[in-house]
Design a protein around this motif. Structure first.
Motif, PDB file in Angstrom:
ATOM      1  N   VAL A 174      47.176  21.187  -7.274  1.00 33.95           N
ATOM      2  CA  VAL A 174      45.729  20.479  -7.712  1.00 33.95           C
ATOM      3  C   VAL A 174      46.107  19.214  -8.399  1.00 33.95           C
ATOM      4  CG1 VAL A 174      44.100  22.104  -8.012  1.00 33.95           C
ATOM      5  CG2 VAL A 174      45.786  21.794  -9.752  1.00 33.95           C
ATOM      6  N   THR A 175      45.489  18.222  -8.214  1.00 33.97           N
ATOM      7  CA  THR A 175      45.628  16.801  -9.054  1.00 33.97           C
ATOM      8  C   THR A 175      44.463  16.595  -9.700  1.00 33.97           C
ATOM      9  OG1 THR A 175      45.303  15.786  -7.043  1.00 33.97           O
ATOM     10  CG2 THR A 175      47.306  15.483  -8.029  1.00 33.97           C
ATOM     11  N   PHE A 176      44.542  16.241 -10.862  1.00 35.48           N
ATOM     12  CA  PHE A 176      42.879  15.899 -11.906  1.00 35.48           C
ATOM     13  C   PHE A 176      42.669  14.688 -11.859  1.00 35.48           C
ATOM     14  CE2 PHE A 176      45.109  20.240 -13.136  1.00 35.48           C
ATOM     15  CZ  PHE A 176      43.904  20.978 -13.092  1.00 35.48           C
ATOM     16  N   SER A 177      41.520  14.211 -11.985  1.00 39.24           N
ATOM     17  CA  SER A 177      40.793  12.808 -12.185  1.00 39.24           C
ATOM     18  C   SER A 177      39.771  13.017 -13.129  1.00 39.24           C
ATOM     19  CB  SER A 177      40.732  12.096 -11.035  1.00 39.24           C
ATOM     20  OG  SER A 177      39.877  13.131 -10.138  1.00 39.24           O
ATOM     21  N   ARG A 178      39.207  11.727 -13.212  1.00 38.19           N
ATOM     22  CA  ARG A 178      37.950  11.749 -14.075  1.00 38.19           C
ATOM     23  C   ARG A 178      36.780  11.176 -13.166  1.00 38.19           C
ATOM     24  NH1 ARG A 178      37.419  12.894 -19.875  1.00 38.19           N
ATOM     25  NH2 ARG A 178      39.599  13.784 -20.170  1.00 38.19           N
ATOM     26  N   SER A 179      35.438  11.706 -13.262  1.00 31.90           N
ATOM     27  CA  SER A 179      34.663  11.216 -12.357  1.00 31.90           C
ATOM     28  C   SER A 179      33.986   9.886 -13.288  1.00 31.90           C
ATOM     29  CB  SER A 179      33.643  12.323 -12.315  1.00 31.90           C
ATOM     30  OG  SER A 179      32.845  12.454 -13.571  1.00 31.90           O
ATOM     31  N   TRP A 229      51.666  28.340 -11.355  1.00 33.89           N
ATOM     32  CA  TRP A 229      52.244  27.216 -10.616  1.00 33.89           C
ATOM     33  C   TRP A 229      52.854  26.002 -11.668  1.00 33.89           C
ATOM     34  CZ3 TRP A 229      50.465  26.435  -4.930  1.00 33.89           C
ATOM     35  CH2 TRP A 229      51.224  25.682  -4.397  1.00 33.89           C
ATOM     36  N   ILE A 230      54.031  25.744 -11.379  1.00 34.85           N
ATOM     37  CA  ILE A 230      54.447  24.544 -12.335  1.00 34.85           C
ATOM     38  C   ILE A 230      54.805  23.188 -11.378  1.00 34.85           C
ATOM     39  CG2 ILE A 230      56.170  23.879 -13.988  1.00 34.85           C
ATOM     40  CD1 ILE A 230      56.610  26.549 -14.809  1.00 34.85           C
ATOM     41  N   ALA A 231      54.253  22.248 -11.843  1.00 35.04           N
ATOM     42  CA  ALA A 231      54.458  21.004 -10.965  1.00 35.04           C
ATOM     43  C   ALA A 231      54.397  19.704 -11.906  1.00 35.04           C
ATOM     44  CB  ALA A 231      53.384  20.898  -9.890  1.00 35.04           C
ATOM     45  N   SER A 232      54.968  18.691 -11.256  1.00 37.67           N
ATOM     46  CA  SER A 232      54.730  17.407 -12.010  1.00 37.67           C
ATOM     47  C   SER A 232      53.516  16.879 -12.280  1.00 37.67           C
ATOM     48  CB  SER A 232      55.606  16.420 -11.139  1.00 37.67           C
ATOM     49  OG  SER A 232      56.981  16.802 -11.152  1.00 37.67           O
ATOM     50  N   ALA A 233      53.043  16.445 -13.483  1.00 38.47           N
ATOM     51  CA  ALA A 233      52.068  15.533 -13.669  1.00 38.47           C
ATOM     52  C   ALA A 233      52.092  14.381 -12.964  1.00 38.47           C
ATOM     53  CB  ALA A 233      51.696  15.452 -15.156  1.00 38.47           C
ATOM     54  N   GLN A 234      51.054  13.943 -12.172  1.00 41.64           N
ATOM     55  CA  GLN A 234      51.252  12.726 -10.970  1.00 41.64           C
ATOM     56  C   GLN A 234      50.488  11.633 -11.779  1.00 41.64           C
ATOM     57  OE1 GLN A 234      53.435  12.696  -8.262  1.00 41.64           O
ATOM     58  NE2 GLN A 234      53.687  14.950  -8.157  1.00 41.64           N
ATOM     59  N   VAL A 289      45.905  16.878 -19.205  1.00 43.69           N
ATOM     60  CA  VAL A 289      46.057  18.285 -18.820  1.00 43.69           C
ATOM     61  C   VAL A 289      47.411  18.918 -19.474  1.00 43.69           C
ATOM     62  CG1 VAL A 289      46.100  20.211 -16.986  1.00 43.69           C
ATOM     63  CG2 VAL A 289      44.552  18.253 -16.793  1.00 43.69           C
ATOM     64  N   SER A 290      48.420  18.167 -19.102  1.00 38.40           N
ATOM     65  CA  SER A 290      49.978  18.769 -19.418  1.00 38.40           C
ATOM     66  C   SER A 290      49.900  18.909 -20.876  1.00 38.40           C
ATOM     67  CB  SER A 290      50.989  17.897 -18.877  1.00 38.40           C
ATOM     68  OG  SER A 290      51.079  16.699 -19.582  1.00 38.40           O
ATOM     69  N   ARG A 291      49.159  17.888 -21.746  1.00 33.75           N
ATOM     70  CA  ARG A 291      49.310  18.034 -23.019  1.00 33.75           C
ATOM     71  C   ARG A 291      48.236  19.023 -23.852  1.00 33.75           C
ATOM     72  NH1 ARG A 291      49.790  11.427 -23.998  1.00 33.75           N
ATOM     73  NH2 ARG A 291      51.597  11.250 -22.935  1.00 33.75           N
ATOM     74  N   GLU A 292      47.422  19.828 -22.879  1.00 37.25           N
ATOM     75  CA  GLU A 292      46.401  20.400 -23.646  1.00 37.25           C
ATOM     76  C   GLU A 292      46.874  21.947 -23.829  1.00 37.25           C
ATOM     77  OE1 GLU A 292      42.712  20.128 -21.348  1.00 37.25           O
ATOM     78  OE2 GLU A 292      42.605  17.997 -21.946  1.00 37.25           O
ATOM     79  N   GLU A 293      46.157  22.470 -24.841  1.00 36.43           N
ATOM     80  CA  GLU A 293      46.417  24.073 -24.953  1.00 36.43           C
ATOM     81  C   GLU A 293      44.949  24.602 -24.290  1.00 36.43           C
ATOM     82  OE1 GLU A 293      48.896  25.899 -26.156  1.00 36.43           O
ATOM     83  OE2 GLU A 293      50.003  24.239 -26.673  1.00 36.43           O
ATOM     84  N   PRO A 294      45.026  25.713 -23.706  1.00 39.46           N
ATOM     85  CA  PRO A 294      46.122  26.693 -23.426  1.00 39.46           C
ATOM     86  C   PRO A 294      46.896  26.304 -22.369  1.00 39.46           C
ATOM     87  CG  PRO A 294      44.047  27.553 -22.470  1.00 39.46           C
ATOM     88  CD  PRO A 294      43.627  26.369 -23.428  1.00 39.46           C
ATOM     89  N   VAL A 295      47.939  26.813 -22.311  1.00 41.91           N
ATOM     90  CA  VAL A 295      48.920  26.808 -21.038  1.00 41.91           C
ATOM     91  C   VAL A 295      49.158  28.269 -20.519  1.00 41.91           C
ATOM     92  CG1 VAL A 295      51.387  26.372 -20.500  1.00 41.91           C
ATOM     93  CG2 VAL A 295      50.125  24.768 -22.160  1.00 41.91           C
ATOM     94  N   PRO A 296      49.065  28.518 -19.437  1.00 44.28           N
ATOM     95  CA  PRO A 296      48.765  27.612 -18.371  1.00 44.28           C
ATOM     96  C   PRO A 296      47.316  27.048 -18.408  1.00 44.28           C
ATOM     97  CG  PRO A 296      48.900  29.654 -17.331  1.00 44.28           C
ATOM     98  CD  PRO A 296      49.401  29.852 -18.798  1.00 44.28           C
ATOM     99  N   TYR A 297      46.898  26.220 -17.453  1.00 44.08           N
ATOM    100  CA  TYR A 297      45.485  25.604 -17.291  1.00 44.08           C
ATOM    101  C   TYR A 297      44.928  26.463 -16.337  1.00 44.08           C
ATOM    102  CZ  TYR A 297      41.895  22.118 -16.707  1.00 44.08           C
ATOM    103  OH  TYR A 297      40.486  21.491 -16.750  1.00 44.08           O
ATOM    104  N   GLU A 298      43.763  27.089 -16.405  1.00 48.03           N
ATOM    105  CA  GLU A 298      42.929  27.661 -15.268  1.00 48.03           C
ATOM    106  C   GLU A 298      42.325  26.800 -14.794  1.00 48.03           C
ATOM    107  OE1 GLU A 298      42.552  31.750 -15.883  1.00 48.03           O
ATOM    108  OE2 GLU A 298      44.015  32.020 -17.167  1.00 48.03           O
ATOM    109  N   VAL A 299      42.116  26.853 -13.258  1.00 51.11           N
ATOM    110  CA  VAL A 299      41.412  26.157 -12.343  1.00 51.11           C
ATOM    111  C   VAL A 299      41.155  26.901 -11.148  1.00 51.11           C
ATOM    112  CG1 VAL A 299      43.165  24.595 -11.501  1.00 51.11           C
ATOM    113  CG2 VAL A 299      41.057  23.954 -11.040  1.00 51.11           C
ATOM    114  N   LEU A 335      51.364  21.698 -15.812  1.00 53.64           N
ATOM    115  CA  LEU A 335      51.837  20.352 -15.293  1.00 53.64           C
ATOM    116  C   LEU A 335      52.861  20.021 -16.213  1.00 53.64           C
ATOM    117  CD1 LEU A 335      48.559  18.946 -14.015  1.00 53.64           C
ATOM    118  CD2 LEU A 335      50.410  19.990 -12.712  1.00 53.64           C
ATOM    119  N   VAL A 336      53.659  19.314 -15.695  1.00 52.86           N
ATOM    120  CA  VAL A 336      54.849  18.769 -16.620  1.00 52.86           C
ATOM    121  C   VAL A 336      54.833  17.453 -16.735  1.00 52.86           C
ATOM    122  CG1 VAL A 336      57.573  18.993 -16.809  1.00 52.86           C
ATOM    123  CG2 VAL A 336      56.158  20.668 -15.701  1.00 52.86           C
TER     124      VAL A 336
END
Ligand code: F6P
Length: 487
Positions: free
Chosen positions: A16-21, A51-56, A63-73, A80-81
């Motif tokens: 997944v990739t996250f963005s803001r509406s 699943w661990i992946a690069s923050a793009q 998302v990568s800086r937030e708690e809790p880890v992992p992020y559930e979607v 995200l790293v």
């Protein structure tokens, strides 16, 4: 492995990739492409998969800086790293995609390139290794207190993660199962020697600290055994496909990746695809198709030239065929890719100028991401051209034959991984030989109906006999067997 066991999937690009509406709310889009779909099937094997992946992008970083880890979607748990921008650029645009990708796909014009030096060392140390260290840290952060986690690393962006991770885990490292799946070709030892000594040795030392190193074909697995032996002097057993590195056994395996046929069958009936079918069906004459990223390894320019040559030799084909090229722009910050996109556009124009008429454009070229149109074209092609210089597998070949409704003929490069399974029922081409490709395109366009039917059915059956679930199952079985044997 059991459903309740902890499973970690690690790849550069995530699901997944996250963005803001516009309203400022967090939204996300699911990643597409064969690898992401395949790894989704892997993640379903455990109730405890992460699943661990690069923050793009920016929102990924949040998302990568937030708690809790992992992020559930939805049904996914993602970590995200975050990488330093400069480090990621060095890894992606300077080390992994030009250098490793080019060496492993044989794309360099060796009398002139690559030119290696201090820049390469910097890209390796400050980019590639740094990004891999971030991955190793992220994985260790999740599994360090776990008993015997299973860690499945993916692809050439992560070659040095296994060793960095073992070092980071210290004492518990030996109970951790690590595999690294390489989704691109593995070249012969001499070809790998283009890489500086510290890069090739660094990569191989790390890969041999994994328990399983996996490829899509037996050919790549064999090249890997021989490369490890020549570069590091390790012993191997060719029959068992095992490398002995100190007291550690590395199983070198081939698991040909596949697709989820049901997913494509459903997609083929979706509104978005049906809408695009109108366009595809209205193209004049028979449909010659290619669907690719704009990657040099895909051999797009030669494909257009071969088609031009076919039209030269067979003027009677004018107006009887349209070549639809659905190309997804890729890695355009790497200069070689940007130049290649231009060459692709130029070559298509040349063929159109030379052979086109007022009512017929021989090549319809789209450089855009339009998956529904690609699937609409999968359903309707008469001939599919896959003429890659080299390709780890090539999932387009598998996806398209499952939904095609025209008994379409596959023209397939002998250097695509898919050739090991599908070559028998395709028309095989040498990707460097224009005349052979021109003849193959013509033969495919004029093939008698009965032979088309026979080949298309065999292609479909071959894909159905090894689906993505079989791919996952084979790996899970080997994980169990490896652990049983090696404690
Ligand atoms: O399998 C090859 C691969 O590089 C994957 O690792 C990747 O997800 C895909 O092709 C697309 O490449 P990129 O992530 O560079 O766009």
């Amino acid at each position: 492995m059991a459903q309740n066991e902890r499973l970690l999937i690690v790849s550069n690009r995530g699901p997944v990739t996250f963005s803001r509406s516009e309203a400022g709310e967090r939204t996300y889009s699911r990643g597409t492409g064969g690898l992401v779909t395949a790894l989704n099937a892997v993640s379903r094997r455990s109730e405890d998969a992460v699943w661990i992946a690069s923050a793009q992008g920016e929102e990924d970083v949040r998302v990568s800086r937030e708690e809790p880890v992992p992020y559930e979607v939805d049904d996914l748990r993602v970590v995200l790293v975050e990488h330093e921008e400069v480090a990621y650029d060095l890894m992606y645009n300077h080390l992994a995609n030009p250098l490793l990708w080019f060496v492993q796909h044989g794309l360099y014009d060796l009398p002139y390139s690559p030119i290696l030096g201090d820049d390469t060392r910097m890209a390796w140390e400050e980019g590639y290794v740094a990004v891999n260290r971030n991955f190793a840290e992220a994985v260790a952060g999740i599994v360090e207190d776990e008993e015997a986690p299973v860690i499945l690393l993916h692809d050439y962006q992560l070659y040095v993660t296994p060793l960095l991770l073992r070092e980071r885990l210290g004492e518990t490292a030996s109970e951790t199962f690590i595999s690294l799946f390489i989704h691109i070709p593995w070249p012969a030892p001499d070809q790998l020697r283009v890489l500086p000594g510290y890069v090739r040795e660094g990569i191989l030392e790390s890969l041999l600290s994994a328990d399983v190193v996996a490829f899509h074909t037996r050919g790549y697995a064999r090249s890997f055994l021989e490369t490890a032996s020549q570069v590091l002097g390790v012993e191997y057993d060719a029959e068992k496909s095992v490398i002995y590195h100190g007291d550690h056994e590395v199983w070198v395996r081939a698991y040909p990746i596949s697709i989820d046929p049901a997913e494509f069958e459903e997609l083929a009936e979706s509104d978005a695809v049906l809408e695009q079918e109108e366009f595809v069906k209205n193209l004049p004459g028979k449909l010659l198709l290619r669907v690719d990223r704009t990657d040099l390894s895909k051999n797009i320019v030669r494909g257009f030239q071969a088609y031009g040559r076919m039209l030269e030799r067979h003027p009677e084909m004018a107006g009887e065929v349209t070549f639809l090229a659905q190309l997804q722009p890729s890695r355009s910050d790497v200069p070689e890719y940007a130049a290649y996109m231009e060459a692709v556009g130029r070559t298509a124009e040349e063929v159109n100028e030379e052979h086109g008429t007022e009512s017929w454009r021989p090549i319809e070229l789209f450089m855009e991401d339009n998956f529904p149109r690609s699937v609409a074209a999968y359903k309707n092609f008469d001939v599919l051209l896959v003429n890659a210089v080299r390709d780890g597998m090539n999932l387009v070949a598998k996806e398209s034959v499952v939904v095609n409704e025209k008994n379409g003929v596959l023209v397939l490069s002998e250097n695509a991984g898919a050739h090991e399974e599908l070559g028998e029922h395709a028309i095989t081409v040498n990707p460097f030989d224009l005349d052979e490709q021109a003849d193959a395109i013509h033969e495919a366009l004029t093939m008698p109906a009965e032979e088309r039917r026979r080949r298309a059915q065999a292609l479909r059956e071959t894909v159905m006999s090894n689906t993505i679930e079989d791919w996952v199952e084979a790996q899970m079985k080997d994980i169990e067997a490896y652990r049983e044997q090696n404690g």
